[in-house]
Design a protein around this motif. Structure first.
Motif, PDB file in Angstrom:
ATOM      1  N   TYR A   1     -29.203  17.398   1.244  1.00 42.69           N
ATOM      2  CA  TYR A   1     -30.583  17.539   1.710  1.00 42.69           C
ATOM      3  C   TYR A   1     -31.338  16.276   1.387  1.00 42.69           C
ATOM      4  O   TYR A   1     -31.333  15.829   0.241  1.00 42.69           O
ATOM      5  CB  TYR A   1     -31.294  18.683   0.977  1.00 42.69           C
ATOM      6  CG  TYR A   1     -30.673  20.046   1.128  1.00 42.69           C
ATOM      7  CD1 TYR A   1     -29.509  20.382   0.448  1.00 42.69           C
ATOM      8  CD2 TYR A   1     -31.280  21.014   1.918  1.00 42.69           C
ATOM      9  CE1 TYR A   1     -28.954  21.643   0.575  1.00 42.69           C
ATOM     10  CE2 TYR A   1     -30.729  22.288   2.049  1.00 42.69           C
ATOM     11  CZ  TYR A   1     -29.574  22.590   1.370  1.00 42.69           C
ATOM     12  OH  TYR A   1     -29.025  23.838   1.487  1.00 42.69           O
TER      13      TYR A   1
ATOM     14  N   LYS B   1     -34.144  21.679   4.850  1.00 45.25           N
ATOM     15  CA  LYS B   1     -34.258  23.036   4.316  1.00 45.25           C
ATOM     16  C   LYS B   1     -33.060  23.857   4.766  1.00 45.25           C
ATOM     17  O   LYS B   1     -32.249  23.396   5.585  1.00 45.25           O
ATOM     18  CB  LYS B   1     -35.542  23.683   4.819  1.00 45.25           C
ATOM     19  CG  LYS B   1     -35.522  23.914   6.346  1.00 45.25           C
ATOM     20  CD  LYS B   1     -36.826  24.534   6.804  1.00 45.25           C
ATOM     21  CE  LYS B   1     -36.934  24.669   8.313  1.00 45.25           C
ATOM     22  NZ  LYS B   1     -35.974  25.583   8.944  1.00 45.25           N
TER      23      LYS B   1
ATOM     24  N   SER C   1     -26.098  22.659  -8.023  1.00 46.14           N
ATOM     25  CA  SER C   1     -27.162  21.769  -7.544  1.00 46.14           C
ATOM     26  C   SER C   1     -27.115  20.435  -8.272  1.00 46.14           C
ATOM     27  O   SER C   1     -27.063  20.399  -9.505  1.00 46.14           O
ATOM     28  CB  SER C   1     -28.541  22.399  -7.799  1.00 46.14           C
ATOM     29  OG  SER C   1     -28.712  23.555  -7.006  1.00 46.14           O
TER      30      SER C   1
ATOM     31  N   ALA D   1     -34.836  21.567  -5.943  1.00 38.64           N
ATOM     32  CA  ALA D   1     -35.052  22.424  -4.771  1.00 38.64           C
ATOM     33  C   ALA D   1     -35.718  23.707  -5.226  1.00 38.64           C
ATOM     34  O   ALA D   1     -35.575  24.123  -6.381  1.00 38.64           O
ATOM     35  CB  ALA D   1     -33.725  22.763  -4.105  1.00 38.64           C
TER      36      ALA D   1
ATOM     37  N   PHE E   1     -35.244  27.384  -4.478  1.00 42.47           N
ATOM     38  CA  PHE E   1     -34.290  28.315  -3.882  1.00 42.47           C
ATOM     39  C   PHE E   1     -34.995  29.644  -3.656  1.00 42.47           C
ATOM     40  O   PHE E   1     -35.796  30.071  -4.482  1.00 42.47           O
ATOM     41  CB  PHE E   1     -33.129  28.464  -4.869  1.00 42.47           C
ATOM     42  CG  PHE E   1     -31.954  29.238  -4.360  1.00 42.47           C
ATOM     43  CD1 PHE E   1     -31.214  28.778  -3.279  1.00 42.47           C
ATOM     44  CD2 PHE E   1     -31.568  30.407  -4.984  1.00 42.47           C
ATOM     45  CE1 PHE E   1     -30.107  29.481  -2.821  1.00 42.47           C
ATOM     46  CE2 PHE E   1     -30.465  31.114  -4.547  1.00 42.47           C
ATOM     47  CZ  PHE E   1     -29.731  30.654  -3.456  1.00 42.47           C
TER      48      PHE E   1
ATOM     49  N   HIS F   1     -30.710  34.486   1.290  1.00 41.29           N
ATOM     50  CA  HIS F   1     -31.165  33.367   0.460  1.00 41.29           C
ATOM     51  C   HIS F   1     -31.388  32.148   1.342  1.00 41.29           C
ATOM     52  O   HIS F   1     -30.900  32.093   2.475  1.00 41.29           O
ATOM     53  CB  HIS F   1     -30.126  33.073  -0.634  1.00 41.29           C
ATOM     54  CG  HIS F   1     -28.775  32.780  -0.073  1.00 41.29           C
ATOM     55  ND1 HIS F   1     -27.905  33.784   0.297  1.00 41.29           N
ATOM     56  CD2 HIS F   1     -28.157  31.621   0.237  1.00 41.29           C
ATOM     57  CE1 HIS F   1     -26.818  33.243   0.797  1.00 41.29           C
ATOM     58  NE2 HIS F   1     -26.932  31.928   0.782  1.00 41.29           N
TER      59      HIS F   1
ATOM     60  N   VAL G   1     -33.314  27.775   1.205  1.00 41.56           N
ATOM     61  CA  VAL G   1     -33.861  26.664   0.432  1.00 41.56           C
ATOM     62  C   VAL G   1     -35.124  26.178   1.135  1.00 41.56           C
ATOM     63  O   VAL G   1     -35.094  25.891   2.340  1.00 41.56           O
ATOM     64  CB  VAL G   1     -32.833  25.503   0.331  1.00 41.56           C
ATOM     65  CG1 VAL G   1     -33.433  24.319  -0.417  1.00 41.56           C
ATOM     66  CG2 VAL G   1     -31.553  25.977  -0.352  1.00 41.56           C
TER      67      VAL G   1
ATOM     68  N   ILE H   1     -37.265  20.425   1.025  1.00 38.04           N
ATOM     69  CA  ILE H   1     -37.134  19.638  -0.206  1.00 38.04           C
ATOM     70  C   ILE H   1     -38.293  18.650  -0.307  1.00 38.04           C
ATOM     71  O   ILE H   1     -38.637  17.985   0.669  1.00 38.04           O
ATOM     72  CB  ILE H   1     -35.790  18.873  -0.190  1.00 38.04           C
ATOM     73  CG1 ILE H   1     -34.603  19.854  -0.101  1.00 38.04           C
ATOM     74  CG2 ILE H   1     -35.666  17.929  -1.378  1.00 38.04           C
ATOM     75  CD1 ILE H   1     -34.292  20.592  -1.359  1.00 38.04           C
TER      76      ILE H   1
ATOM     77  N   ASN I   1     -25.605  20.017  -2.818  1.00 39.67           N
ATOM     78  CA  ASN I   1     -25.261  21.374  -3.247  1.00 39.67           C
ATOM     79  C   ASN I   1     -23.800  21.649  -2.879  1.00 39.67           C
ATOM     80  O   ASN I   1     -23.374  21.380  -1.757  1.00 39.67           O
ATOM     81  CB  ASN I   1     -26.170  22.383  -2.547  1.00 39.67           C
ATOM     82  CG  ASN I   1     -25.779  23.818  -2.866  1.00 39.67           C
ATOM     83  OD1 ASN I   1     -25.104  24.477  -2.087  1.00 39.67           O
ATOM     84  ND2 ASN I   1     -26.175  24.313  -4.023  1.00 39.67           N
TER      85      ASN I   1
END
Ligand code: MD6
Ligand code: FE
Length: 225
Positions: free
Chosen positions: A134, A139, A159, A164, A166, A199, A201, A204, A218
């Protein structure tokens, strides 16, 4: 730990009496954040990552819906995760090179196994490691990891680089999400009844990491087959 006549150093921040965040946080019945868990292996992880990326460079995949993912992706291990007009899948061949994916480096495997063990999933033998990069602004939309055949095994997520936020939701897309900040070296493990939780992200934020620069890397380890 101040000694008379010496100036306090930054080491004092880590003295025994300084407040410290908990090393392990439970974010679900079978979901854990293991803070800084990857750091003892970092000097082996980064060269191993470079060697994987030399064989299978990052690329931006296009989803079946026609969207180009903002995170760049690679894989190592027996199976890599790919997108195609027909959907998502695991493949033993990297479609970009026509070659098998690079082998999973021993240090990757060790880290995944140690983290799974620490989170209550002993005997984890991942056969796939997805590697996401990222840059600021990238994202990952809310999703479930459901392309694997082995839901009895957890996902182990590592990570590295810039932080980030999460998002950890529930089993339904519209369930409320927790926000979990993730930093360089943190490892998230989830499985069991949490294995199919949504889930993602958040975009960033701009930042720079001393070793990795303006990026977050990641790794997610899974048992795909
Ligand atoms: C990421 N991770 O943290 C994206 N999936 O960059 C994932 O999508 C993910 O972290 C399953 C389990 C752990 C994860
Ligand atoms: Fe995921």
């Amino acid at each position: 730990m101040h000694r008379k006549g010496t100036l306090p150093t930054t080491l004092d921040l880590f003295a025994d009496d300084a407040p410290q965040p908990p090393a392990t946080e439970r974010i679900g019945p079978r979901s854990w954040v293991l803070r800084s868990f990857a750091l003892p292996l970092i000097d082996r992880l980064l060269p191993a990552l470079d060697s994987v990326l030399a064989q299978a460079p990052f690329r931006h995949m296009v989803t079946p819906g026609g969207h180009t993912m903002s995170a760049a992706l690679s894989s190592c291990g027996s199976f890599g995760w790919i997108t195609s007009p027909r959907g998502y899948a695991y493949s033993s061949i990297d479609p970009q090179t026509g070659q098998p994916w690079p082998a999973m480096p021993e240090v990757f495997f060790e880290l995944a196994q140690q983290a799974a063990d620490a989170a209550g999933f002993p005997g984890f033998v991942p056969d796939a490691c997805l590697i996401n990069r990222y840059i600021p602004g990238a994202k990952m939309s809310l999703h479930q990891d459901k392309d694997e055949q082995a839901y009895e095994w957890p996902v182990v997520s590592v990570s590295l680089g810039i932080p980030a936020m999460f998002l950890f939701g529930g089993l339904a897309r519209n369930d409320a999400t927790q926000r979990v900040p993730l930093f360089h070296g943190d490892v998230v493990v989830w499985g069991g009844e949490d294995r199919l939780r949504f889930h993602g992200v958040m975009p960033i934020k701009q930042a720079e990491h001393p070793q990795l620069g303006e990026q977050r890397i990641n790794f997610t380890f899974r048992k795909a087959r």
